[in-house]
Scaffold this active site. Structure first.
Site, mmCIF file in Angstrom:
data_model
loop_
_atom_site.group_PDB
_atom_site.id
_atom_site.type_symbol
_atom_site.label_atom_id
_atom_site.label_comp_id
_atom_site.label_asym_id
_atom_site.label_seq_id
_atom_site.Cartn_x
_atom_site.Cartn_y
_atom_site.Cartn_z
ATOM 1 N N GLU A 14 4.441 -5.365 7.102
ATOM 2 C CA GLU A 14 3.671 -4.356 7.845
ATOM 3 C C GLU A 14 4.180 -4.139 9.264
ATOM 4 O O GLU A 14 4.151 -3.017 9.766
ATOM 5 C CB GLU A 14 2.187 -4.756 7.890
ATOM 6 C CG GLU A 14 1.433 -4.538 6.589
ATOM 7 C CD GLU A 14 1.564 -5.685 5.603
ATOM 8 O OE1 GLU A 14 2.393 -6.598 5.825
ATOM 9 O OE2 GLU A 14 0.841 -5.680 4.597
ATOM 10 N N GLY B 152 0.533 -5.019 0.707
ATOM 11 C CA GLY B 152 -0.667 -5.034 -0.132
ATOM 12 C C GLY B 152 -0.426 -5.704 -1.487
ATOM 13 O O GLY B 152 -1.359 -6.219 -2.104
ATOM 14 N N ALA C 117 0.874 -1.173 0.000
ATOM 15 C CA ALA C 117 0.000 0.000 0.000
ATOM 16 C C ALA C 117 0.910 1.222 0.000
ATOM 17 O O ALA C 117 2.070 1.137 0.411
ATOM 18 C CB ALA C 117 -0.882 -0.021 1.237
ATOM 19 N N GLU D 258 -0.700 -9.325 -0.885
ATOM 20 C CA GLU D 258 -2.129 -9.586 -0.656
ATOM 21 C C GLU D 258 -2.912 -9.576 -1.972
ATOM 22 O O GLU D 258 -3.816 -10.380 -2.180
ATOM 23 C CB GLU D 258 -2.694 -8.547 0.331
ATOM 24 C CG GLU D 258 -2.143 -8.762 1.743
ATOM 25 C CD GLU D 258 -2.457 -7.601 2.684
ATOM 26 O OE1 GLU D 258 -2.109 -6.455 2.348
ATOM 27 O OE2 GLU D 258 -3.061 -7.842 3.739
HETATM 28 N N1 DAK Z 1 4.616 3.180 -0.793
HETATM 29 C C1 DAK Z 1 5.018 4.351 -1.344
HETATM 30 N N2 DAK Z 1 6.168 4.499 -2.005
HETATM 31 C C2 DAK Z 1 6.966 3.421 -2.136
HETATM 32 C C3 DAK Z 1 6.615 2.159 -1.573
HETATM 33 C C4 DAK Z 1 5.373 2.067 -0.881
HETATM 34 N N3 DAK Z 1 4.927 0.919 -0.356
HETATM 35 N N4 DAK Z 1 7.617 1.292 -1.844
HETATM 36 C C5 DAK Z 1 8.537 1.971 -2.543
HETATM 37 N N5 DAK Z 1 8.149 3.251 -2.713
HETATM 38 C C6 DAK Z 1 8.862 4.319 -3.402
HETATM 39 C C7 DAK Z 1 10.069 4.792 -2.598
HETATM 40 O O1 DAK Z 1 9.657 5.732 -1.626
HETATM 41 C C8 DAK Z 1 10.922 5.407 -3.689
HETATM 42 O O2 DAK Z 1 10.377 6.678 -4.010
HETATM 43 P P1 DAK Z 1 11.314 8.013 -4.033
HETATM 44 O O3 DAK Z 1 11.940 8.080 -2.691
HETATM 45 O O4 DAK Z 1 12.310 7.731 -5.130
HETATM 46 O O5 DAK Z 1 10.366 9.129 -4.353
HETATM 47 C C9 DAK Z 1 10.668 4.514 -4.885
HETATM 48 O O6 DAK Z 1 9.441 3.824 -4.603
HETATM 49 C C10 DAK Z 1 11.746 3.472 -5.094
HETATM 50 O O7 DAK Z 1 11.920 2.767 -3.873
HETATM 51 P P2 DAK Z 1 13.362 2.555 -3.208
HETATM 52 O O8 DAK Z 1 14.281 3.680 -3.562
HETATM 53 O O9 DAK Z 1 13.141 2.255 -1.776
HETATM 54 O O10 DAK Z 1 13.836 1.264 -3.981
HETATM 55 P P3 DAK Z 1 14.858 0.140 -3.469
HETATM 56 O O11 DAK Z 1 15.185 -0.687 -4.644
HETATM 57 O O12 DAK Z 1 15.985 0.771 -2.695
HETATM 58 O O13 DAK Z 1 14.009 -0.729 -2.424
HETATM 59 C C11 DAK Z 1 12.038 -1.884 -1.617
HETATM 60 C C12 DAK Z 1 12.897 -1.474 -2.843
HETATM 61 C C13 DAK Z 1 10.749 -2.549 -2.164
HETATM 62 C C14 DAK Z 1 12.798 -2.934 -0.795
HETATM 63 C C15 DAK Z 1 11.739 -0.640 -0.780
HETATM 64 O O14 DAK Z 1 11.189 0.368 -1.624
HETATM 65 C C16 DAK Z 1 10.776 -0.881 0.329
HETATM 66 O O15 DAK Z 1 11.129 -1.444 1.355
HETATM 67 N N6 DAK Z 1 9.542 -0.427 0.108
HETATM 68 C C17 DAK Z 1 8.521 -0.481 1.096
HETATM 69 C C18 DAK Z 1 8.007 -1.897 1.250
HETATM 70 C C19 DAK Z 1 6.913 -1.865 2.243
HETATM 71 O O16 DAK Z 1 7.149 -1.732 3.433
HETATM 72 N N7 DAK Z 1 5.726 -1.856 1.698
HETATM 73 C C20 DAK Z 1 4.568 -1.552 2.486
HETATM 74 C C21 DAK Z 1 4.119 -2.765 3.149
HETATM 75 S S1 DAK Z 1 2.854 -2.317 4.234
HETATM 76 C C22 DAK Z 1 -4.177 -0.691 5.216
HETATM 77 C C23 DAK Z 1 -4.300 -1.810 4.443
HETATM 78 C C24 DAK Z 1 -3.188 -2.388 3.931
HETATM 79 C C25 DAK Z 1 -1.965 -1.850 4.180
HETATM 80 C C26 DAK Z 1 -1.854 -0.707 4.937
HETATM 81 C C27 DAK Z 1 -2.937 -0.124 5.456
HETATM 82 N N8 DAK Z 1 -5.309 -0.053 5.750
HETATM 83 C C28 DAK Z 1 -6.577 -0.704 5.606
HETATM 84 C C29 DAK Z 1 -5.226 1.192 6.413
HETATM 85 C C30 DAK Z 1 -0.808 -2.457 3.619
HETATM 86 C C31 DAK Z 1 0.362 -2.025 4.006
HETATM 87 C C32 DAK Z 1 1.515 -2.415 3.315
HETATM 88 O O17 DAK Z 1 1.490 -2.793 2.165
#
Ligand code: DAK
Length: 260
Positions: A135, A112, A67, A115
């Site tokens: 998460e 997400g 997400a 998921e």
């Molecule tokens: N959201 C927004 N931007 C994201 C993102 C995300 N999930 N993942 C990556 N990006 C963006 C980064 O911020 C970066 O943008 P800039 O800084 O260049 O503007 C760009 O994508 C490239 O990412 P990286 O520079 O970090 O790329 P790397 O190759 O170094 O790393 C990575 C790739 C996938 C390992 C890393 O980006 C990372 O760890 N990303 C986050 C993974 C993550 O934690 N995803 C979220 C999981 S939590 C809900 C329902 C569901 C959810 C939440 C709430 N509600 C009902 C309220 C679900 C939550 C999730 O999915």
């Protein structure tokens, strides 16, 4: 609805949906969730001649990296609950879609994104794919069905580990655990997904729809899957497709199903 974050193409009865926010690694923001909801809830269900749907991410690095974290910095509990409810509704539309939905996982499938892939009926992954539910790193839990569907695919023990540690697994490990159906070179991912859908499209479409319903019924608490199977068997036995399928077998030819 105009689609801003989904690219849609259609060929040979297959719609390919590409989540198209590559600068954010295709993270699911609110707008993208609304577009997915509209696509699977309104646009696709009545579409004439639709054989199946492929869901993938733009670029070669990411399917969907979760997400959109930047959108939930100021969420309160009530808003979080409403978002989760909407996300569940959207992913049920995919999971219960009457034609096969295949995730072509071309890179990161995190949070997400994992998921979303799990809500699809089948998953193909390229070797660079990475799956995980990170998460807990953010102090939240999966909100789009991850705590429930991950157990369905890989069992309680391993699901508990991935959910609690936020560890990522690669495509081979995901395949070994049963989360992924096949690992396929990235440049063949969409073609193999289309082949899979064409293979299923040659079967009786009413039977295919019933199988999707019945497999899902196993995991529902409001239905008795065995009782549903009895009813559905009766239903498919009464269709013209069954008569055509049986006749084609006896006549040693390919059946021509009409979905009736
Ligand atoms: N959201 C927004 N931007 C994201 C993102 C995300 N999930 N993942 C990556 N990006 C963006 C980064 O911020 C970066 O943008 P800039 O800084 O260049 O503007 C760009 O994508 C490239 O990412 P990286 O520079 O970090 O790329 P790397 O190759 O170094 O790393 C990575 C790739 C996938 C390992 C890393 O980006 C990372 O760890 N990303 C986050 C993974 C993550 O934690 N995803 C979220 C999981 S939590 C809900 C329902 C569901 C959810 C939440 C709430 N509600 C009902 C309220 C679900 C939550 C999730 O999915």
């Amino acid at each position: 609805m105009t689609y801003e974050n989904l690219l849609l193409t259609e060929a040979d009865g297959i719609v390919t949906v590409t989540i198209n926010r590559p600068k954010a690694l295709n993270a699911l923001n609110r707008r993208t969730m609304q577009e997915l909801n509209h696509l699977f809830g309104t646009d696709l269900p009545g579409r004439e001649g639709l054989k199946g749907v492929i869901v993938t991410g733009a670029g070669e690095k990411s399917f969907v990296a979760g997400a959109d974290i930047k959108e939930f910095l100021d969420l309160d509990a009530a808003q979080g609950e409403a978002m989760a409810r909407y996300g569940h509704e959207t992913f049920f539309l995919i999971e219960r879609f009457a034609r096969p939905v295949v995730a072509a996982v071309n890179g990161f499938a995190l949070g997400g994104g994992c998921e979303l892939a799990m809500a699809c009926h089948l998953r193909l992954a390229s070797p660079n794919a990475r799956f995980g539910q990170p998460e807990v790193n953010l102090g939240i839990i999966p909100g789009y069905g991850g705590t429930q569907r991950l157990i369905q695919y890989i069992g309680k023990g391993k699901a508990m580990e991935l959910l609690l540690t936020a560890d990522m697994i690669d495509a081979e490990e995901a395949h070994r655990l049963g989360l992924v159906n096949h690992v396929v070179p990235q440049d063949q991912l969409l073609a193999r997904a289309a082949e899979l859908i064409q293979k299923i499209a040659a079967k009786g479409p009413l039977a295919v729809a019933k199988i999707i319903e019945l497999v899902n019924a196993f995991y529902r608490h409001d239905l008795d899957g065995f009782a549903e199977e009895v009813k559905a068997f009766g239903y498919t036995t009464g269709t013209e497709d069954f008569r055509e399928g049986a006749r084609a077998f006896v006549e040693k030819r390919k059946p021509e199903f009409k979905g009736k």
